[in-house]
Design an enzyme around this catalytic site. Structure first.
Site, short mmCIF file in Angstrom:
data_model
loop_
_atom_site.label_atom_id
_atom_site.label_comp_id
_atom_site.label_asym_id
_atom_site.label_seq_id
_atom_site.Cartn_x
_atom_site.Cartn_y
_atom_site.Cartn_z
N HIS A 89 -3.63 -5.46 -0.06
CA HIS A 89 -3.14 -6.00 1.21
C HIS A 89 -3.09 -7.53 1.18
O HIS A 89 -4.09 -8.19 1.48
CB HIS A 89 -4.03 -5.52 2.36
CG HIS A 89 -3.87 -4.07 2.64
ND1 HIS A 89 -2.88 -3.58 3.45
CD2 HIS A 89 -4.56 -2.99 2.18
CE1 HIS A 89 -2.97 -2.26 3.50
NE2 HIS A 89 -3.99 -1.88 2.73
N GLU A 103 -1.74 -9.42 3.32
CA GLU A 103 -1.70 -9.93 4.69
C GLU A 103 -3.07 -10.17 5.30
O GLU A 103 -3.16 -10.75 6.39
CB GLU A 103 -0.89 -8.97 5.58
CG GLU A 103 -1.56 -7.65 5.90
CD GLU A 103 -1.41 -6.56 4.86
OE1 GLU A 103 -1.65 -5.40 5.22
OE2 GLU A 103 -1.06 -6.84 3.69
N CYS A 152 0.84 -1.20 0.00
CA CYS A 152 0.00 0.00 0.00
C CYS A 152 0.88 1.26 0.00
O CYS A 152 1.52 1.55 -1.01
CB CYS A 152 -1.00 -0.05 1.16
SG CYS A 152 -2.36 1.10 0.97
#
EC number: 6.3.5.2
Length: 189
Positions: free
Chosen positions: A163, A165, A76
């Site tokens: 993202h 994660e 990001c």
């Protein structure tokens, strides 16, 4: 070990946890930590530049992107900082949103190995890379952002706008594992 530079993003601890699930040790450090402070430790094999709310407060990230000899992944804001460090242009997104989007991988590459050409990801688009530096190639895009992922043409330097994660991102664990492989970590397949 992977060092995660904390740019104040809400998912920085989620990055660390995702790496832990993969069996990769990770440590979160302030973004004021210098490249020299990181690389003095020979156990550090890679760096992740986390997301965050303010590009002006990401103090050492651009220097790390320019000078690191170990692999770097920007997530990001970290992705935007990598691009900016090399002369790319970052500005407000045309479609400012935080949502689930479809990512399109241009072709299989070392970061997206084992990831289908189309998958769903959780992304934050307030700012985004608008113009990619010449020394980078675009790896993935979406309907709302032409630069969802980049890779330096000669270095192990990567960026993703979305993202990997978070659990909402399909194949996020595969992408993180692929980055860790570039850092020298081995996994049983």
């Amino acid at each position: 070990m992977i060092v995660i530079l904390n740019n104040g993003g809400q998912y920085v601890h989620r990055i660390q946890r995702s790496l832990k699930y993969l069996g990769v040790p990770a440590k979160i450090v302030p973004n004021s930590t210098t490249l020299e402070e990181i690389t003095v430790n020979p156990e550090i094999k890679g760096i992740i530049l986390s997301g965050g709310p303010d590009i002006t407060k990401a103090t050492n990230c651009e220097n790390i992107a320019l000078n690191s000899e170990i692999p770097v992944l920007g997530i990001c804001l970290g992705h935007q900082l990598i691009s900016k460090a090399y002369g790319g242009h970052v500005s407000r997104a045309d479609s400012e949103e935080y949502a689930s989007i479809k990512i399109y991988v241009k072709e299989e590459n070392d970061l997206f190995k084992g990831v289908p050409s189309e998958f769903t990801a959780w992304a934050s688009h307030m700012d985004e890379v608008k113009v990619t530096p010449e020394c980078f190639e675009i790896l993935a895009y979406s309907d709302i952002c032409g630069v969802e992922s980049i890779k330096h043409k000669e270095k192990s330097l990567y960026g993703v706008q979305f993202h990997p994660e978070v659990s909402h991102t399909e194949y996020g664990d595969v992408l993180l594992k692929n980055f860790c492989k570039k850092c020298g970590f081995e996994f049983e397949e």
